[in-house]
Design an enzyme around this catalytic site. Structure first.
Site, mmCIF file in Angstrom:
data_model
loop_
_atom_site.group_PDB
_atom_site.id
_atom_site.type_symbol
_atom_site.label_atom_id
_atom_site.label_comp_id
_atom_site.label_asym_id
_atom_site.label_seq_id
_atom_site.Cartn_x
_atom_site.Cartn_y
_atom_site.Cartn_z
ATOM 1 N N PRO A 82 -13.853 97.201 8.553
ATOM 2 C CA PRO A 82 -13.770 98.579 9.014
ATOM 3 C C PRO A 82 -12.298 98.998 9.016
ATOM 4 O O PRO A 82 -11.439 98.222 9.422
ATOM 5 C CB PRO A 82 -14.342 98.522 10.437
ATOM 6 C CG PRO A 82 -14.221 97.105 10.866
ATOM 7 C CD PRO A 82 -14.197 96.254 9.621
ATOM 8 N N GLY A 84 -8.938 100.948 10.072
ATOM 9 C CA GLY A 84 -8.372 101.569 11.267
ATOM 10 C C GLY A 84 -9.002 101.063 12.550
ATOM 11 O O GLY A 84 -8.965 101.734 13.574
ATOM 12 N N GLY A 86 -8.366 97.866 13.878
ATOM 13 C CA GLY A 86 -7.659 96.726 14.462
ATOM 14 C C GLY A 86 -7.990 95.403 13.818
ATOM 15 O O GLY A 86 -7.624 94.348 14.343
ATOM 16 N N GLY A 88 -7.034 94.516 10.721
ATOM 17 C CA GLY A 88 -6.062 94.135 9.695
ATOM 18 C C GLY A 88 -6.409 94.606 8.297
ATOM 19 O O GLY A 88 -6.061 93.945 7.316
ATOM 20 N N SER A 90 -5.166 97.045 6.505
ATOM 21 C CA SER A 90 -4.010 97.351 5.645
ATOM 22 C C SER A 90 -3.330 96.052 5.198
ATOM 23 O O SER A 90 -2.904 95.925 4.050
ATOM 24 C CB SER A 90 -3.020 98.274 6.345
ATOM 25 O OG SER A 90 -2.488 97.650 7.488
ATOM 26 N N ALA A 92 -4.787 93.112 4.858
ATOM 27 C CA ALA A 92 -5.676 92.459 3.886
ATOM 28 C C ALA A 92 -5.528 93.115 2.516
ATOM 29 O O ALA A 92 -5.518 92.437 1.484
ATOM 30 C CB ALA A 92 -7.123 92.533 4.366
ATOM 31 N N ASP A 134 -0.175 90.482 11.159
ATOM 32 C CA ASP A 134 -1.415 90.724 10.404
ATOM 33 C C ASP A 134 -1.305 90.167 8.989
ATOM 34 O O ASP A 134 -2.220 89.525 8.474
ATOM 35 C CB ASP A 134 -1.707 92.232 10.324
ATOM 36 C CG ASP A 134 -2.018 92.852 11.667
ATOM 37 O OD1 ASP A 134 -1.901 92.157 12.687
ATOM 38 O OD2 ASP A 134 -2.374 94.046 11.697
HETATM 39 C C1 MEV Z 1 -1.766 95.158 15.083
HETATM 40 O O1 MEV Z 1 -2.765 94.276 14.608
HETATM 41 C C2 MEV Z 1 -0.854 94.441 15.995
HETATM 42 C C3 MEV Z 1 0.305 95.270 16.568
HETATM 43 O O2 MEV Z 1 0.992 94.366 17.416
HETATM 44 C C4 MEV Z 1 1.233 95.793 15.498
HETATM 45 C C5 MEV Z 1 2.022 94.708 14.797
HETATM 46 O O3 MEV Z 1 2.176 93.610 15.331
HETATM 47 O O4 MEV Z 1 2.500 95.000 13.700
HETATM 48 C C6 MEV Z 1 -0.181 96.427 17.405
#
Ligand code: MEV
Length: 290
Positions: A82, A84, A86, A88, A90, A92, A134
């Site tokens: 999915p 946006g 959380g 990862g 972008s 990936a 990520d």
């Molecule tokens: C995003 O998966 C994690 C954050 O800490 C951003 C980052 O570490 O680049 C919010």
């Protein structure tokens, strides 16, 4: 393109077990790769490079041009992640693209550190000031202890006996905006960022004890709430998972939407609770390269 035909690459999605946001400021984080991925296919074509993706927009195009040529390519992006949320997506994509481009250039498979080095400019285009966690876990797989730096610390650690349920809030968060929002709230929230860093160190000591780890995850959520990246919907999903017997639950990733990660022994009660509220949810485990 230096070789004709089609070249492929893939990158894994991830979940941050603990430490997001604080990791941007040099604290450690623990992240796990998951069994969902993004695939990129590159093929030669005459004329300007064409990007085929359900999420193609100017930002995506600019980011991809960090790695590929503006002319002469068909770029096909397929993802099980999915976007946006959380998980990862972008990172990936960046990892998949770097691998596909290397294959197109006739290079031998790249080692994860080289994938990281080449993929970070893409991730920076997407997110402005990414810590790199990520990209590092997407490139490497497994469970990773990560600390930002030049070079970053990227240590593979043995995952615990973990089973996760991921609950989707149904709306996306914008990582770039959320990271910028945290930056704008500093230094007022620095004590909470420090507390997240200490919690990650502590979580590492109890990785193989789901009850103790679960407590840390739920506390991590509370700290993320305090730094302003949770939402009422995410707080409700955390409560739902805990009410259904999860050892711990927290938002995973940048927040502002996206997903909640619940640590469970048995996924079914949490999945059933999610179903009964019409919440999209699925079970997952860490993914390790074989
Ligand atoms: C995003 O998966 C994690 C954050 O800490 C951003 C980052 O570490 O680049 C919010």
């Amino acid at each position: 393109m230096t070789s004709p035909g089609t070249s492929r690459g893939s990158g894994r999605g991830k979940l941050v077990l603990c430490g997001e946001h604080a990791v941007v400021y040099g604290h450690p984080a623990i992240a796990v790769a998951v069994d969902r991925r993004t695939d990129v296919r590159l093929a030669a074509r005459p004329g300007p490079t064409a990007i085929h993706s359900a999420h193609a927009d100017d930002r995506l195009r600019e980011a991809l041009l960090e790695v590929i040529e503006p002319e002469g390519l068909d770029v096909e992006v397929d993802t099980e992640l999915p976007v946006g949320r959380g998980m990862g997506s972008s990172a990936a994509l960046a990892v998949a693209l770097v691998r596909a481009r290397a294959a197109a250039g006739g290079e031998a498979p790249l080692d994860p550190d080289e994938v990281y080095r080449r993929a970070m400019p893409v991730e920076r285009r997407f997110h402005g000031n990414p810590s790199g966690v990520d990209v590092a876990v997407s490139a490497r797989g497994g469970c990773l202890w990560f600390r930002r730096g030049e070079p970053p610390i990227r240590e593979t650690i043995e995952p615990g006996p973990w089973s996760f349920v991921v609950l989707d809030s149904g709306c996306a968060g914008d990582t770039r905006e959320l990271v910028a929002g945290v930056a704008a709230r500093r230094p007022g929230i620095d004590a909470d960022l420090d507390a997240i860093g200490a919690l990650v160190e502590d979580a590492r000591r109890v990785l193989h004890d789901p009850v103790a780890l679960g407590e840390r995850l739920t506390h991590n959520h509370e700290l993320l709430r305090r730094i302003g990246v949770s939402t009422p919907a995410l707080d409700e999903l955390v409560a739902l998972a805990l009410g259904a017997g999860a050892h711990g639950a927290k938002l995973a990733g940048a927040g502002g939407g996206g997903v909640v990660l619940a640590l469970v022994d048995d996924a079914e009660p949490v999945l059933a609770a999610a179903r009964s509220r019409g919440v999209a949810a699925f079970a997952t485990r860490p993914w390790t390269a074989s």
